[in-house]
Design an enzyme around this catalytic site. Structure first.
Site, PDB file in Angstrom:
ATOM      1  NE  ARG A 220      -0.722   1.485   3.741  1.00  0.00           N
ATOM      2  CZ  ARG A 220       0.232   2.492   3.265  1.00  0.00           C
ATOM      3  NH1 ARG A 220       1.426   2.114   3.531  1.00  0.00           N
ATOM      4  NH2 ARG A 220       0.504   3.404   3.078  1.00  0.00           N
ATOM      5  N   GLY A 221       0.145   2.353  -0.369  1.00  0.00           N
ATOM      6  CA  GLY A 221       0.991   3.263  -0.591  1.00  0.00           C
ATOM      7  C   GLY A 221       1.775   4.335  -2.161  1.00  0.00           C
ATOM      8  CB  ALA A 222       0.475   6.377  -4.730  1.00  0.00           C
TER       9      ALA A 222
ATOM     10  CG  ASP B 190      -2.960   7.646  -2.946  1.00  0.00           C
ATOM     11  OD1 ASP B 190      -3.274   8.697  -1.413  1.00  0.00           O
ATOM     12  OD2 ASP B 190      -2.702   6.629  -2.879  1.00  0.00           O
TER      13      ASP B 190
ATOM     14  CE  LYS C  62       3.172   8.736  -5.302  1.00  0.00           C
ATOM     15  NZ  LYS C  62       3.879   9.650  -3.872  1.00  0.00           N
TER      16      LYS C  62
ATOM     17  CB  CYS D  31      -2.052   8.726   5.582  1.00  0.00           C
ATOM     18  SG  CYS D  31      -2.119   6.976   4.722  1.00  0.00           S
TER      19      CYS D  31
ATOM     20  NE  ARG E 200      -6.294   0.602  -2.385  1.00  0.00           N
ATOM     21  CZ  ARG E 200      -5.408   1.237  -1.562  1.00  0.00           C
ATOM     22  NH1 ARG E 200      -3.869   1.083  -1.073  1.00  0.00           N
ATOM     23  NH2 ARG E 200      -6.602   2.371  -0.608  1.00  0.00           N
TER      24      ARG E 200
ATOM     25  CG  ASN F 280      -3.065  11.563   0.626  1.00  0.00           C
ATOM     26  OD1 ASN F 280      -2.147  10.545   0.294  1.00  0.00           O
ATOM     27  ND2 ASN F 280      -2.795  11.854   1.773  1.00  0.00           N
ATOM     28  CE  LYS F 281      -5.186   6.155   3.119  1.00  0.00           C
ATOM     29  NZ  LYS F 281      -6.611   5.043   2.481  1.00  0.00           N
TER      30      LYS F 281
END
Ligand code: RUB
Length: 305
Positions: free
Chosen positions: A16-18, A194, A230, A125, A58, A204-205
């Site tokens: 996880r994490g872009a 993201d 991104k 996050c 995702r 983002n989160k």
């Protein structure tokens, strides 16, 4: 990394994490290419089909699509025997991974430059790009203090404080609703992204927008650390960034709720450019109004996916 590990790991959020998602996808797609057994003419179609499976894991982080596009472009441009085409695709995936690590280094160096000894930083996050500057400042001998939000419902803030503690950074974990209470002590906010749209909107989160609003209210600079992959080329033409919603069980046990009560679990939100003071990229720190320029200069062409 093999294709299945990448696909299933991204879907289950073990990966996880872009940025990590992008690197895993690039390597997973190269692995899928290397397992192709047909004739050269069918090679690119095979890679494109596998790329589609990875893309479906995702929906929000454009880093996934940008990484797959780089590898897919190589599959379409490759010629010769299948072996040679596989070599081309594997080289493209490795080049992407290397460029991604180089970008993180450059962003960390730039962000660290604005973090002084004793500065209090807040992060939300768990973002490798956002943490890079803090860790670099510590390595350079300064002692920043960090507030890390818990980031419900997945609690990625726990990963953040683990990483900070391991590097000897003074870290404090707070629940998301404590951000307003600590913001008076904060010198700067650093978060990751993201997706960044051509209009400078930072996706983002969930909760990032709340943090940005509070930072503005308290006069605290709000900085986004993001590699150029991104940024979303499709948003130049007005495409919307989809916001992922995840199972309600991540929030609460629905069986424990009274009848008629529903739960929503959107896991990203959109922060408007007016709340963003700077976006730190590997090609320099920009104002969000320059996002379209980044896309035009550093991300060419329409997506194949
Ligand atoms: C992670 C998240 C991160 C960005 C940037 O969400 O929102 O802030 O992905 O991370 P999730 P990085 O845990 O749902 O993937 O800087 O590491 O690419």
């Amino acid at each position: 990394m093999d294709f299945e590990t990448a696909r299933d790991g991204i879907e289950s959020m073990e990966i996880r994490g872009a940025g990590k998602i992008a690197r895993a996808a690039a390597r997973g797609l190269a692995d899928a290419a290397s397992r192709y057994e047909g004739d050269p003419e069918g090679f690119a179609d095979h890679v494109e089909e596998r790329a589609g499976e990875l893309l479906a894991t995702r929906p929000t982080a454009v880093s996934l699509r940008n990484a797959l596009d780089r590898v897919l472009d190589a599959a379409h441009d490759a010629d010769g025997a299948v072996d040679e085409r596989v070599d081309t695709v594997e080289a493209a995936a490795e080049a992407f991974v290397q460029a991604s690590h180089d970008a993180l280094d450059a962003i960390a160096a730039a962000a660290a430059g604005s973090i002084g000894d004793g500065d209090v930083v807040l992060t939300h996050c768990n973002s490798q790009a956002a943490l890079g500057g803090i860790l670099r400042a510590r390595k350079e001998g300064r002692e920043p203090r960090v507030y890390a939000t818990e980031s419900r419902p997945f609690r990625q803030g726990k990963i953040t404080v683990d990483q900070l503690a391991e590097a000897g950074v003074d870290a404090t974990l707070i629940v998301d609703s404590a951000v307003a209470s600590v913001m008076d002590d904060v010198d700067a906010v650093f978060v990751g992204a993201d997706t960044i749209t051509a209009q400078g909107v930072v996706v983002n989160k969930i909760g990032t927008r709340m943090v940005a609003l509070l930072a503005r209210e308290h006069g605290v600079p709000f900085r986004v650390c993001a590699e150029t992959y991104k940024f979303s080329p499709a948003t130049l033409l007005g495409e919307e960034v989809p916001i992922e919603t995840r199972p309600v069980e991540e929030v609460t046990d629905p069986d424990e709720l009274p009848d008629g009560v529903s739960v929503e679990n959107p896991v990203f939100d959109r922060t408007p450019p007016r709340l963003v003071d700077a976006i730190v990229t590997e090609v320099g720190s920009i104002h969000p109004a320059q996002a379209a320029w980044i896309i035009q200069e550093h991300l060419g062409g329409a997506s194949r996916l």
